[in-house]
Design a protein around this motif. Structure first.
Motif, PDB file in Angstrom:
ATOM      1  N   ARG A  17       6.036 -27.873 -17.548  1.00 38.55           N
ATOM      2  CA  ARG A  17       5.273 -27.273 -18.650  1.00 38.55           C
ATOM      3  C   ARG A  17       6.095 -26.294 -19.464  1.00 38.55           C
ATOM      4  NH1 ARG A  17       0.517 -24.948 -14.933  1.00 38.55           N
ATOM      5  NH2 ARG A  17       2.444 -24.272 -13.859  1.00 38.55           N
TER       6      ARG A  17
ATOM      7  N   ALA B  24       3.709 -19.951 -26.176  1.00 40.55           N
ATOM      8  CA  ALA B  24       3.771 -18.611 -25.585  1.00 40.55           C
ATOM      9  C   ALA B  24       5.108 -18.418 -24.884  1.00 40.55           C
ATOM     10  CB  ALA B  24       2.621 -18.403 -24.609  1.00 40.55           C
TER      11      ALA B  24
ATOM     12  N   ARG C 138      -5.989 -14.814 -24.762  1.00 41.23           N
ATOM     13  CA  ARG C 138      -4.773 -15.591 -24.548  1.00 41.23           C
ATOM     14  C   ARG C 138      -3.613 -14.777 -25.093  1.00 41.23           C
ATOM     15  NH1 ARG C 138      -5.611 -22.087 -25.640  1.00 41.23           N
ATOM     16  NH2 ARG C 138      -6.879 -22.465 -23.772  1.00 41.23           N
TER      17      ARG C 138
ATOM     18  N   ASP D   2       0.350 -14.310 -26.401  1.00 43.97           N
ATOM     19  CA  ASP D   2       1.490 -14.969 -27.033  1.00 43.97           C
ATOM     20  C   ASP D   2       2.795 -14.590 -26.345  1.00 43.97           C
ATOM     21  OD1 ASP D   2      -0.265 -15.837 -29.255  1.00 43.97           O
ATOM     22  OD2 ASP D   2      -0.296 -13.693 -29.701  1.00 43.97           O
TER      23      ASP D   2
ATOM     24  N   VAL E  38       6.522 -21.763 -23.027  1.00 46.11           N
ATOM     25  CA  VAL E  38       5.546 -22.795 -22.670  1.00 46.11           C
ATOM     26  C   VAL E  38       5.637 -23.910 -23.721  1.00 46.11           C
ATOM     27  CG1 VAL E  38       3.130 -23.292 -22.192  1.00 46.11           C
ATOM     28  CG2 VAL E  38       4.065 -21.025 -21.651  1.00 46.11           C
ATOM     29  N   LYS E  39       5.802 -25.130 -23.259  1.00 44.49           N
ATOM     30  CA  LYS E  39       5.949 -26.276 -24.178  1.00 44.49           C
ATOM     31  C   LYS E  39       4.625 -26.597 -24.878  1.00 44.49           C
ATOM     32  CE  LYS E  39       9.625 -28.546 -21.514  1.00 44.49           C
ATOM     33  NZ  LYS E  39       9.981 -29.741 -20.735  1.00 44.49           N
TER      34      LYS E  39
ATOM     35  N   PHE F 284      -1.233 -19.451 -15.827  1.00 41.11           N
ATOM     36  CA  PHE F 284      -1.583 -20.836 -16.134  1.00 41.11           C
ATOM     37  C   PHE F 284      -2.965 -21.210 -15.599  1.00 41.11           C
ATOM     38  CE2 PHE F 284       3.011 -20.898 -16.663  1.00 41.11           C
ATOM     39  CZ  PHE F 284       3.153 -21.682 -17.803  1.00 41.11           C
TER      40      PHE F 284
ATOM     41  N   GLY G 231      -5.608 -19.923 -17.902  1.00 42.76           N
ATOM     42  CA  GLY G 231      -5.464 -20.246 -19.321  1.00 42.76           C
ATOM     43  C   GLY G 231      -5.060 -19.065 -20.179  1.00 42.76           C
TER      44      GLY G 231
ATOM     45  N   VAL H 101      -1.994 -18.310 -21.114  1.00 36.65           N
ATOM     46  CA  VAL H 101      -0.900 -18.704 -22.005  1.00 36.65           C
ATOM     47  C   VAL H 101      -1.099 -20.162 -22.404  1.00 36.65           C
ATOM     48  CG1 VAL H 101       0.807 -17.059 -21.152  1.00 36.65           C
ATOM     49  CG2 VAL H 101       0.573 -19.275 -20.014  1.00 36.65           C
ATOM     50  N   SER H 102      -0.643 -20.486 -23.609  1.00 37.98           N
ATOM     51  CA  SER H 102      -0.741 -21.865 -24.098  1.00 37.98           C
ATOM     52  C   SER H 102       0.566 -22.219 -24.789  1.00 37.98           C
ATOM     53  CB  SER H 102      -1.934 -22.021 -25.039  1.00 37.98           C
ATOM     54  OG  SER H 102      -1.878 -21.074 -26.092  1.00 37.98           O
ATOM     55  N   SER H 103       0.623 -23.399 -25.371  1.00 42.37           N
ATOM     56  CA  SER H 103       1.859 -23.897 -25.971  1.00 42.37           C
ATOM     57  C   SER H 103       2.436 -22.897 -26.976  1.00 42.37           C
ATOM     58  CB  SER H 103       1.597 -25.230 -26.659  1.00 42.37           C
ATOM     59  OG  SER H 103       2.768 -25.719 -27.274  1.00 42.37           O
TER      60      SER H 103
END
Length: 211
Positions: free
Chosen positions: A193, A154, A124, A126, A210-211, A145, A148, A150-152
């Motif tokens: 998002r 990033a 993942r 950042d 990314v929220k 997306f 997966g 990137v996540s909240s």
């Protein structure tokens, strides 16, 4: 260089000697040298990395490695950059400067399409810097997306997002680069998002969180 651009250069932190040499060699040896990030954008990337402190960075579009080196200079120890470039003829230049840099060990250069490579890295990210084939920007965004990557929290940076002003001009039916960038900007603006702002530096950078 116009007066404002010169003022910006004169009142920003100086360009490292190795980066200056890479810029010069790119302009002497490579087609379309304007694709290089250059001093001011490179310094922005370095400072953003210092502020965000990412552990894993994905770069889509290495070119001759200028932006990779700038981001690597801002990384904390242990941070890594996976950078993907489709043009294998650019590999020797980029790798030679990575090898000369004290930060080069932080960079892993992959030759091939990021659409194929990035999902297989098992990471993942950042921070993602998108500066590859403009026609594939929507596909890069979906890839991040859908897989997966990137996540909240990033941050995604997309370069050349104003495309020489063509995004506000009538678009020819065969201008696939501008059409794709318009689609990308629309996707981002309508995506719940994320939150974003377009910074009109050089050819425009879309800064997306990314929220």
């Amino acid at each position: 260089m116009d007066a404002i651009e010169k003022y910006v250069h004169d009142h920003s932190s100086p360009e490292a000697q190795l980066l200056h040499e890479l810029d010069r060699e790119t302009h002497l040896r490579v087609l379309n040298p304007r694709m290089i990030s250059g001093h001011i954008q490179g310094k922005l990337l370095e400072l953003l990395v210092r502020m965000l402190r990412p552990r894993n960075i994905l770069e889509i579009g290495t070119f001759t490695g200028y932006s990779s080196l700038c981001m690597a200079a801002g990384l904390d120890d242990g941070g890594t950059i996976d950078t993907c470039e489709v043009d294998d003829e650019l590999q020797p230049i980029a790798q030679s400067y990575f090898d000369r840099s004290p930060y080069g060990s932080r960079i892993r250069l992959h030759i091939g399409s990021a659409l194929d490579i990035a999902p297989r890295l098992g990471k993942r990210f950042d921070l993602v810097f998108i500066d590859g084939d403009k026609r594939e920007y929507p596909a890069y965004y979906d890839m991040l997306f859908d897989n997966g990557l990137v996540s909240s929290g990033a941050v995604i940076l997309a370069d050349n997002i104003l495309w020489y002003g063509k995004v506000v001009q009538p678009v020819a039916h065969n201008d696939h680069h501008t059409q794709a960038l318009l689609e990308f900007n629309r996707m981002v603006a309508e995506d719940p998002r994320v939150e974003n702002v377009i910074l009109p530096l050089r050819d425009g950078i879309n800064i997306i969180r990314v929220k």
